[in-house]
Design an enzyme around this catalytic site. Sequence first.
Site, PDB file in Angstrom:
ATOM      1  N   GLU A 100       3.319 -44.056  -0.401  1.00 31.00           N
ATOM      2  CA  GLU A 100       4.114 -45.129  -0.169  1.00 31.00           C
ATOM      3  C   GLU A 100       3.974 -45.626   1.112  1.00 31.00           C
ATOM      4  OE1 GLU A 100       4.469 -47.887  -1.684  1.00 31.00           O
ATOM      5  OE2 GLU A 100       7.237 -48.319  -1.558  1.00 31.00           O
ATOM      6  N   ASP A 104      12.935 -47.955   3.232  1.00 25.81           N
ATOM      7  CA  ASP A 104      14.220 -48.914   3.308  1.00 25.81           C
ATOM      8  C   ASP A 104      15.232 -48.921   2.962  1.00 25.81           C
ATOM      9  OD1 ASP A 104      13.783 -52.195   5.090  1.00 25.81           O
ATOM     10  OD2 ASP A 104      15.094 -51.922   3.427  1.00 25.81           O
TER      11      ASP A 104
HETATM   12  P1  5GP Z   1      13.132 -50.380  -0.460  1.00 25.38           P
HETATM   13  O1  5GP Z   1      13.106 -50.522  -1.973  1.00 25.38           O
HETATM   14  O2  5GP Z   1      13.383 -49.107   0.052  1.00 25.38           O
HETATM   15  O3  5GP Z   1      14.764 -51.564   0.038  1.00 25.38           O
HETATM   16  O4  5GP Z   1      11.605 -51.243   0.268  1.00 25.38           O
HETATM   17  C1  5GP Z   1      10.778 -50.531  -0.091  1.00 25.38           C
HETATM   18  C2  5GP Z   1       9.598 -52.333   0.115  1.00 25.38           C
HETATM   19  O5  5GP Z   1      10.126 -53.273   0.706  1.00 25.38           O
HETATM   20  C3  5GP Z   1       8.122 -51.353   1.132  1.00 25.38           C
HETATM   21  O6  5GP Z   1       7.770 -50.452  -0.584  1.00 25.38           O
HETATM   22  C4  5GP Z   1       8.311 -52.699   1.244  1.00 25.38           C
HETATM   23  O7  5GP Z   1       7.333 -52.989   0.563  1.00 25.38           O
HETATM   24  C5  5GP Z   1       9.422 -53.006   1.866  1.00 25.38           C
HETATM   25  N1  5GP Z   1       9.753 -53.405   3.109  1.00 25.38           N
HETATM   26  C6  5GP Z   1      11.130 -52.804   3.392  1.00 25.38           C
HETATM   27  N2  5GP Z   1      10.875 -52.420   4.705  1.00 25.38           N
HETATM   28  C7  5GP Z   1      10.092 -52.535   4.766  1.00 25.38           C
HETATM   29  C8  5GP Z   1       9.216 -53.410   6.012  1.00 25.38           C
HETATM   30  O8  5GP Z   1      10.033 -53.557   7.633  1.00 25.38           O
HETATM   31  N3  5GP Z   1       8.208 -54.248   6.527  1.00 25.38           N
HETATM   32  C9  5GP Z   1       7.316 -54.177   6.018  1.00 25.38           C
HETATM   33  N4  5GP Z   1       6.028 -55.169   5.753  1.00 25.38           N
HETATM   34  N5  5GP Z   1       7.656 -54.292   4.276  1.00 25.38           N
HETATM   35  C10 5GP Z   1       8.824 -53.477   4.567  1.00 25.38           C
HETATM   36 MG    MG Z   2       6.153 -50.755  -1.110  1.00 28.45          MG
END
Ligand code: 5GP
Ligand code: MG
Length: 178
Positions: A100, A104
């Site tokens: 992955e 975040d």
């Molecule tokens: P989570 O479910 O862990 O909050 O988010 C994961 C997804 O959010 C990642 O696979 C990515 O697609 C997107 N994401 C989270 N933080 C960032 C960031 O700083 N930049 C970008 N471009 N995508 C992010």
């Molecule tokens: Mg992603």
Amino acid sequence: MITIKDKQFEIFISHQQIADKVAALATRLNADYQDKNPVLIVILNGAFIFAADLVRQLTFNHEIQFAKFSSYQGMETTGEVKELIGLSIDLKDRDVIIVEDIVDTGITMGEVLPTLQAKGAKTVEIAVLLMKPGKLRVPLSVKYCAMEIPNEFIVGYGLDYDGLGRNYKDIYVVKSEE
Ligand code: 5GP
Ligand code: MG
């Protein structure tokens, strides 16, 4: 500095630093999986560049699958339903490594992990390029993480801002608006 749509980004992690961290992660995986034959599941779109650099440094046998975790509105009014699409391999009793781009809040991986475990995988580990530990909201065990970063929005090296910026070889951070 680069501009994508309404935002400006400045360089944050150079391609050389990324290469060093990805190589270090590959070394760990090579040690842990040398006698195994895992399935790598690359989560599209963001992880495609990381995965391409990572797998070319792996020395154990492995298969690669690409999958997408897509959201769609359910038939009911329960809101978002998520599904992992694109997997065409039997994961029963397999060692699985999810590849992955970034964790975040951890919510995405927190949903993908049990989905794969439910398919009968023997082991499921997460290999991620970037993690923002300060934003993690769900309990998640990430065994393989190349780099930890603060709570900033980043683009480049596969990661996008509104669909753009995946092509940059370095990682950029959004400039705070003055
Ligand atoms: P989570 O479910 O862990 O909050 O988010 C994961 C997804 O959010 C990642 O696979 C990515 O697609 C997107 N994401 C989270 N933080 C960032 C960031 O700083 N930049 C970008 N471009 N995508 C992010
Ligand atoms: Mg992603």
